[in-house]
Design a protein around this motif. Structure first.
Motif, PDB file in Angstrom:
ATOM      1  N   VAL A 194       0.925  -1.192  -0.162  1.00 36.41           N
ATOM      2  CA  VAL A 194       0.021  -0.107  -0.045  1.00 36.41           C
ATOM      3  C   VAL A 194       0.932   1.236   0.098  1.00 36.41           C
ATOM      4  N   VAL A 195       1.743   1.367   0.993  1.00 41.78           N
ATOM      5  CA  VAL A 195       2.667   2.548   0.913  1.00 41.78           C
ATOM      6  C   VAL A 195       3.460   3.028  -0.087  1.00 41.78           C
ATOM      7  N   ILE A 196       4.273   1.386  -0.624  1.00 42.38           N
ATOM      8  CA  ILE A 196       4.902   1.745  -1.811  1.00 42.38           C
ATOM      9  C   ILE A 196       4.240   2.242  -3.137  1.00 42.38           C
ATOM     10  N   GLY A 197       3.206   1.490  -3.262  1.00 39.68           N
ATOM     11  CA  GLY A 197       2.051   1.720  -4.375  1.00 39.68           C
ATOM     12  C   GLY A 197       1.717   2.992  -4.395  1.00 39.68           C
ATOM     13  N   ALA A 198       1.245   3.615  -3.271  1.00 33.90           N
ATOM     14  CA  ALA A 198       0.725   5.234  -3.233  1.00 33.90           C
ATOM     15  C   ALA A 198       2.051   6.287  -3.594  1.00 33.90           C
ATOM     16  N   MET A 199       3.349   5.609  -3.009  1.00 33.78           N
ATOM     17  CA  MET A 199       4.353   6.711  -3.400  1.00 33.78           C
ATOM     18  C   MET A 199       4.800   6.526  -4.809  1.00 33.78           C
ATOM     19  N   ALA A 200       4.602   5.385  -5.418  1.00 34.37           N
ATOM     20  CA  ALA A 200       4.725   5.312  -6.720  1.00 34.37           C
ATOM     21  C   ALA A 200       3.942   6.179  -7.647  1.00 34.37           C
ATOM     22  N   PHE A 201       2.534   6.037  -7.219  1.00 35.38           N
ATOM     23  CA  PHE A 201       1.561   6.856  -7.963  1.00 35.38           C
ATOM     24  C   PHE A 201       1.976   8.421  -7.709  1.00 35.38           C
ATOM     25  N   LEU A 202       2.550   8.845  -6.581  1.00 33.78           N
ATOM     26  CA  LEU A 202       3.043  10.050  -6.565  1.00 33.78           C
ATOM     27  C   LEU A 202       4.331  10.424  -7.327  1.00 33.78           C
ATOM     28  N   VAL A 203       5.238   9.650  -7.364  1.00 42.32           N
ATOM     29  CA  VAL A 203       6.521   9.774  -8.085  1.00 42.32           C
ATOM     30  C   VAL A 203       6.458   9.826  -9.508  1.00 42.32           C
ATOM     31  N   LEU A 204       5.891   8.676 -10.141  1.00 41.28           N
ATOM     32  CA  LEU A 204       5.995   8.245 -11.486  1.00 41.28           C
ATOM     33  C   LEU A 204       5.654   9.658 -12.452  1.00 41.28           C
ATOM     34  N   PRO A 205       4.437  10.378 -12.110  1.00 34.85           N
ATOM     35  CA  PRO A 205       4.106  11.246 -13.043  1.00 34.85           C
ATOM     36  C   PRO A 205       5.285  12.460 -13.306  1.00 34.85           C
ATOM     37  N   ILE A 206       5.902  12.705 -12.445  1.00 36.86           N
ATOM     38  CA  ILE A 206       7.423  13.202 -12.784  1.00 36.86           C
ATOM     39  C   ILE A 206       7.888  13.313 -13.959  1.00 36.86           C
ATOM     40  N   TYR A 207       7.974  12.059 -14.278  1.00 37.66           N
ATOM     41  CA  TYR A 207       8.854  11.724 -15.514  1.00 37.66           C
ATOM     42  C   TYR A 207       7.893  11.542 -16.730  1.00 37.66           C
ATOM     43  N   GLY A 208       6.844  11.994 -16.765  1.00 30.72           N
ATOM     44  CA  GLY A 208       5.997  12.309 -18.023  1.00 30.72           C
ATOM     45  C   GLY A 208       5.658  11.161 -18.699  1.00 30.72           C
ATOM     46  N   GLY A 209       4.945  11.192 -19.855  1.00 28.12           N
ATOM     47  CA  GLY A 209       4.565  10.421 -20.897  1.00 28.12           C
ATOM     48  C   GLY A 209       3.988   9.061 -20.345  1.00 28.12           C
ATOM     49  N   PHE A 210       4.504   7.983 -20.637  1.00 26.65           N
ATOM     50  CA  PHE A 210       4.024   6.716 -20.291  1.00 26.65           C
ATOM     51  C   PHE A 210       3.589   6.396 -18.609  1.00 26.65           C
ATOM     52  N   TRP A 211       4.688   7.270 -18.068  1.00 28.61           N
ATOM     53  CA  TRP A 211       4.659   7.148 -16.509  1.00 28.61           C
ATOM     54  C   TRP A 211       3.541   7.591 -15.734  1.00 28.61           C
ATOM     55  N   HIS A 212       2.677   8.598 -16.648  1.00 24.76           N
ATOM     56  CA  HIS A 212       1.436   9.042 -16.197  1.00 24.76           C
ATOM     57  C   HIS A 212       0.667   7.906 -16.381  1.00 24.76           C
ATOM     58  N   VAL A 213       0.616   7.066 -17.059  1.00 25.15           N
ATOM     59  CA  VAL A 213      -0.450   6.130 -17.344  1.00 25.15           C
ATOM     60  C   VAL A 213      -0.262   4.906 -16.265  1.00 25.15           C
ATOM     61  N   LEU A 214       0.978   4.744 -16.030  1.00 21.60           N
ATOM     62  CA  LEU A 214       1.296   3.524 -15.206  1.00 21.60           C
ATOM     63  C   LEU A 214       0.813   4.142 -13.464  1.00 21.60           C
ATOM     64  N   ALA A 215       1.126   5.283 -13.397  1.00 20.27           N
ATOM     65  CA  ALA A 215       0.656   5.795 -12.193  1.00 20.27           C
ATOM     66  C   ALA A 215      -0.602   5.812 -11.958  1.00 20.27           C
ATOM     67  N   LEU A 216      -1.486   6.253 -12.849  1.00 18.55           N
ATOM     68  CA  LEU A 216      -3.113   6.023 -12.823  1.00 18.55           C
ATOM     69  C   LEU A 216      -3.473   4.655 -12.853  1.00 18.55           C
ATOM     70  N   LEU A 217      -2.736   3.553 -13.315  1.00 17.75           N
ATOM     71  CA  LEU A 217      -3.158   2.202 -13.030  1.00 17.75           C
ATOM     72  C   LEU A 217      -2.798   2.174 -11.698  1.00 17.75           C
ATOM     73  N   LEU A 218      -1.683   2.240 -11.190  1.00 17.19           N
ATOM     74  CA  LEU A 218      -1.533   1.929  -9.715  1.00 17.19           C
ATOM     75  C   LEU A 218      -2.521   2.416  -8.829  1.00 17.19           C
TER      76      LEU A 218
END
Length: 430
Positions: free
Chosen positions: A392-416
């Motif tokens: 839960v904690v790592i998944g939530a943190m990944a959702f917050l961090v991944l959008p910083i890197y743009g592109g596909f990472w936005h999609v992955l963050a939303l899936l998480l």
């Protein structure tokens, strides 16, 4: 165990009001750009992102337009905005003192749209509802300094630190308290247990977001303090190293920019200050290419004597400042998409719930009732507590961090985020 309980209880009590203030004032600020775009009647429509060097190529054209339309203004600095292809000219009236400013923030700024070839003086903005702009200004002041300047900033940084202590002590206590119960268990035998179980559920989901909020707030404050000292130190070193005379004939801003770009072929010039009496040199802020145009970039100082005769002098920022862009982008630029902002609103509401239920636990403290009701197991635990918690904690943190890197990472963050909320919903429905 008793020490950790007291530590968690009293750090939470001390920082509760301030944490709620930070959370609630941050909510409208998250939509500040959208609110201002709607509320400003004469604001030019935003354009699409554009590469920094492409924006800079229109510098001469923008300067000609500025001089023609504002002959009584003195140019202080130029900053490109890659998010919408705009040059920001920071100016002042001739023979007047310049207002304090940093890049595109503060002072009198005149925007030049390099696509439309138009100028817009930000001081001439007309608001549909001035009270809305005043509200945003008040929220910003409360959010960064409690509206009291440096004293308020110091208090908020202390409260952020105490909030982090409260979070980690709460996580430490979570394991022994939840080892027999499945996530989502809410006991109703006493008010204290009801408040306590909801507090544990909401706090676990909000933990990563609250940690990111507090840690990035501390980083932003450190940057604000450290960058001022770094700027002064770099300017002093440049004065000592370069042959600087105010009587020197200055090369054009475009010629100076081209020299800086040639000196840093793999980096971006993100700001340029004009020579002045105190420092007769062009001052550049240079940065690494960001993952997406809206990201914050750490500007490192470089100087060129106004006559362009000497080489560019470069003074890198201290090593500790290299970590600052990650935290600032986490705080400000990890929710550029509207769907991400909506999910942040959900996290804000969950965080408010975590704080409110914590207050409920504190008010309804009755040790005897807790001991009798602790045997009331509603749902037995089957999944690994530690694995569940860290997912839960790592998944939530990944959702917050991944959008910083743009592109596909936005999609992955939303899936998480979707997976996390589905799991939360199913857990609470059991």
């Amino acid at each position: 165990m008793k020490i950790m309980i007291r530590l968690h209880r009293w750090t939470s009590v001390i920082c509760t009001v301030f944490l709620l203030l930070l959370i609630l004032t941050g909510l409208p600020l998250m939509f500040r750009q959208e609110i201002r775009s709607w509320n400003t009647i004469n604001l030019p429509a935003p354009s699409a992102p554009m590469a920094v060097n492409e924006i800079w190529s229109s510098l001469d054209e923008g300067l000609d337009a500025l001089q023609h339309n504002y002959p009584d203004k003195e140019l202080l600095s130029v900053t490109p905005d890659p998010s919408d292809g705009t040059l920001y000219f920071r100016v002042k009236n001739k023979n007047e003192r310049a207002a304090r400013a940093h890049m595109r923030m503060g002072g009198e700024q005149i925007m030049y749209d390099v696509r439309e070839h138009t100028l817009f003086d930000r001081t001439t903005r007309v608001y549909r509802y001035p009270a809305v702009e005043a509200f945003l200004h008040t929220m910003h002041n409360l959010h960064v300094s409690l509206g009291t300047g440096s004293t308020g900033r110091n208090i908020l940084i202390l409260m952020c630190f105490l909030s982090i202590v409260s979070l980690f002590s709460g996580l430490y206590l979570y394991f022994p308290m939840m080892k027999a119960f499945a996530f989502g268990t809410v006991r109703r035998r006493t008010k204290r247990l009801w408040w306590s179980d909801w507090h544990k559920i909401l706090s676990l989901v909000a933990a990563a977001w609250l940690f990111a909020l507090c840690m990035s707030g501390i980083a932003i404050d450190l940057y604000a303090r450290g960058s001022m000292q770094y700027d002064k130190t770099a300017a002093a070193q440049a004065k000592a190293a370069l042959v600087l005379q105010d009587s020197q004939a200055a090369i054009s801003p475009m010629a100076a920019l081209e020299k800086a770009q040639a000196f840093f072929p793999d980096r971006l010039v993100i700001s340029m200050d004009m020579p002045n009496k105190d420092l007769p040199a062009y001052t550049f802020s240079v940065a690494d290419v960001p993952a997406q145009p809206t990201n914050f970039m750490l500007g490192e100082k470089a100087f060129l004597a106004k006559d362009g005769a000497s080489s560019v002098a470069y003074y890198p920022a201290p090593a500790w400042m290299q970590f600052i862009p990650f935290w600032i982008n986490l705080h400000i630029h990890s929710h550029d998409l509207m769907i991400e902002k909506i999910l942040w609103v959900v996290l804000i509401l969950i965080s408010v719930g975590a704080v409110v239920t914590g207050i409920g636990v504190f008010i309804s403290r009755q040790k005897a009732q807790v001991m009798r009701a602790a045997k009331d197991v509603v749902q037995a635990r089957h999944a690994s507590l530690r694995r569940e918690t860290w997912l839960v904690v790592i998944g939530a943190m990944a959702f917050l961090v991944l959008p910083i890197y743009g592109g596909f990472w936005h999609v992955l963050a939303l899936l998480l985020a979707a997976a996390l909320f589905i799991w939360l919903w199913r857990s609470l429905r059991k």
